[in-house]
Design an enzyme around this catalytic site. Structure first.
Site, PDB file in Angstrom:
ATOM      1  N   ASP A   6      -4.051  -4.756  39.040  1.00 61.02           N
ATOM      2  CA  ASP A   6      -3.820  -2.999  39.522  1.00 61.02           C
ATOM      3  C   ASP A   6      -4.423  -2.791  41.017  1.00 61.02           C
ATOM      4  O   ASP A   6      -4.145  -1.834  41.503  1.00 61.02           O
ATOM      5  CB  ASP A   6      -4.498  -2.130  38.474  1.00 61.02           C
ATOM      6  CG  ASP A   6      -3.646  -0.969  38.320  1.00 61.02           C
ATOM      7  OD1 ASP A   6      -2.424  -1.023  38.486  1.00 61.02           O
ATOM      8  OD2 ASP A   6      -4.182   0.039  37.798  1.00 61.02           O
ATOM      9  N   GLY A  68      -7.269   8.917  34.096  1.00 61.85           N
ATOM     10  CA  GLY A  68      -7.786   8.536  35.432  1.00 61.85           C
ATOM     11  C   GLY A  68      -6.971   9.033  36.290  1.00 61.85           C
ATOM     12  O   GLY A  68      -5.843   9.233  36.043  1.00 61.85           O
TER      13      GLY A  68
HETATM   14  P1  AMP Z   1      -2.602   9.548  31.175  1.00 59.50           P
HETATM   15  O1  AMP Z   1      -3.820   9.192  31.459  1.00 59.50           O
HETATM   16  O2  AMP Z   1      -1.442   9.447  32.134  1.00 59.50           O
HETATM   17  O3  AMP Z   1      -1.889   9.246  29.798  1.00 59.50           O
HETATM   18  O4  AMP Z   1      -2.791  11.411  30.836  1.00 59.50           O
HETATM   19  C1  AMP Z   1      -3.503  11.874  30.028  1.00 59.50           C
HETATM   20  C2  AMP Z   1      -3.653  13.448  30.445  1.00 59.50           C
HETATM   21  O5  AMP Z   1      -2.609  13.847  30.715  1.00 59.50           O
HETATM   22  C3  AMP Z   1      -4.651  14.197  29.613  1.00 59.50           C
HETATM   23  O6  AMP Z   1      -5.508  15.032  30.251  1.00 59.50           O
HETATM   24  C4  AMP Z   1      -3.588  15.159  28.828  1.00 59.50           C
HETATM   25  O7  AMP Z   1      -4.298  16.208  28.240  1.00 59.50           O
HETATM   26  C5  AMP Z   1      -2.600  15.146  29.937  1.00 59.50           C
HETATM   27  N1  AMP Z   1      -1.290  15.716  29.556  1.00 59.50           N
HETATM   28  C6  AMP Z   1      -0.472  15.057  28.760  1.00 59.50           C
HETATM   29  N2  AMP Z   1       0.653  15.556  28.557  1.00 59.50           N
HETATM   30  C7  AMP Z   1       0.409  16.914  28.844  1.00 59.50           C
HETATM   31  C8  AMP Z   1       1.132  18.260  29.007  1.00 59.50           C
HETATM   32  N3  AMP Z   1       2.253  18.308  28.300  1.00 59.50           N
HETATM   33  N4  AMP Z   1       0.629  18.992  29.622  1.00 59.50           N
HETATM   34  C9  AMP Z   1      -0.428  19.112  30.330  1.00 59.50           C
HETATM   35  N5  AMP Z   1      -1.332  17.853  30.172  1.00 59.50           N
HETATM   36  C10 AMP Z   1      -0.894  16.912  29.852  1.00 59.50           C
END
Ligand code: AMP
Length: 257
Positions: A6, A68
């Site tokens: 990464d 992250g």
């Molecule tokens: P990731 O690390 O890319 O899986 O992102 C996780 C973050 O995205 C967490 O803080 C989740 O709360 C946020 N997240 C996921 N779905 C949503 C949504 N529909 N609206 C707002 N935040 C989201």
């Protein structure tokens, strides 16, 4: 076996960007420098933005905003700088990571607070960021719900998240002397239109204009342009696909074997 790192996308950063102003012998001995992370995702953002925008895309600010979070400055496919450092702790405020703080805070907490190295490491990586400021969760959805009810700590958590991202975006843009494209990706970047709006509104002085309807509608619909007609910078939501990028690398690296 194929290993896809990464960090590899960031290895094109110039020496001025990746070198830490610490004694050279220490950096050499312990391999201390900026490596960055989320490179697979940032690379995907470049590949897709270029495919969609063609010759209009040269200087891309890629915003990977998930639990992250990091930014990358990508010029013609080459990474010029990124916000994560030796480890993924540096840079933006994240779900549970504090991001950039005065490094002397670490020594201060150990000396004055009596915290061990392990306790400070856990604090900065697992108990900080959105979780610490909101006081309830590292999940942006929970914080959004409470913020909409007027919870001041949750409102501050979002304001800080957007402010710090905006500030560090300024330094990424400066490192490539301009920007023509901004992409948002990962959980928050793909789904939270309010964060995208708060971030983009900070760059009105740079000619960034988003279309509020497009921005609100760009949730789970694949790559979408959300900037308004006449915006000096094209703003897109491009859902990341790190698995695709890894599979692509595996195919490329094994093709001749
Ligand atoms: P990731 O690390 O890319 O899986 O992102 C996780 C973050 O995205 C967490 O803080 C989740 O709360 C946020 N997240 C996921 N779905 C949503 C949504 N529909 N609206 C707002 N935040 C989201």
């Amino acid at each position: 076996n194929v290993a896809v790192f990464d960090t590899s996308f960031h290895m094109t950063m110039p020496e001025v960007a990746y070198t830490y102003a610490l004694p050279k012998d220490v950096c050499d001995k312990y391999h201390v420098r900026k490596y960055g992370a989320h490179g697979t995702s940032h690379r995907y953002e470049w590949v897709m933005a270029k495919e969609i925008l063609g010759s209009r895309c040269h200087r891309l600010l890629s915003c990977h905003l998930g639990n992250g979070a990091s930014l990358a400055a990508i010029e013609d496919g080459v990474c010029r700088d990124t916000t994560m450092g030796l480890t993924p702790l540096d840079g933006l405020m994240m779900g549970t990571r504090c991001g950039s703080i005065d490094p002397a805070t670490v020594c201060y907490l150990q000396r004055e607070g009596g915290y061990s190295y392990q306790e400070v490491d856990d604090m900065m990586n697992k108990q900080s960021g959105l979780l610490a400021i909101s006081g309830i969760s590292n999940d942006a959805r929970d914080i959004r719900t409470r913020a909409s009810e007027g919870d001041e700590r949750c409102l501050l958590a979002f304001d800080m998240f957007a402010y710090k991202a905006m500030q560090q975006a300024g330094s990424m843009i400066a490192s490539m002397a301009g920007v023509d494209t901004i992409t948002f990706t990962a959980g928050i970047g793909e789904n939270d239109w309010s964060i995208r709006k708060a971030f983009c509104d900070c760059f009105e002085w740079l000619g960034v204009r988003i279309d509020n309807n497009k921005n609100r509608e760009a949730v789970g619909n694949g790559p979408q342009v959300i900037s308004a007609a006449g915006s000096a910078v094209t703003v897109m939501v491009i859902p990341t696909d790190e698995e695709y990028m890894i599979a692509h690398d595996v195919e490329r690296l094994t093709a001749n074997n």
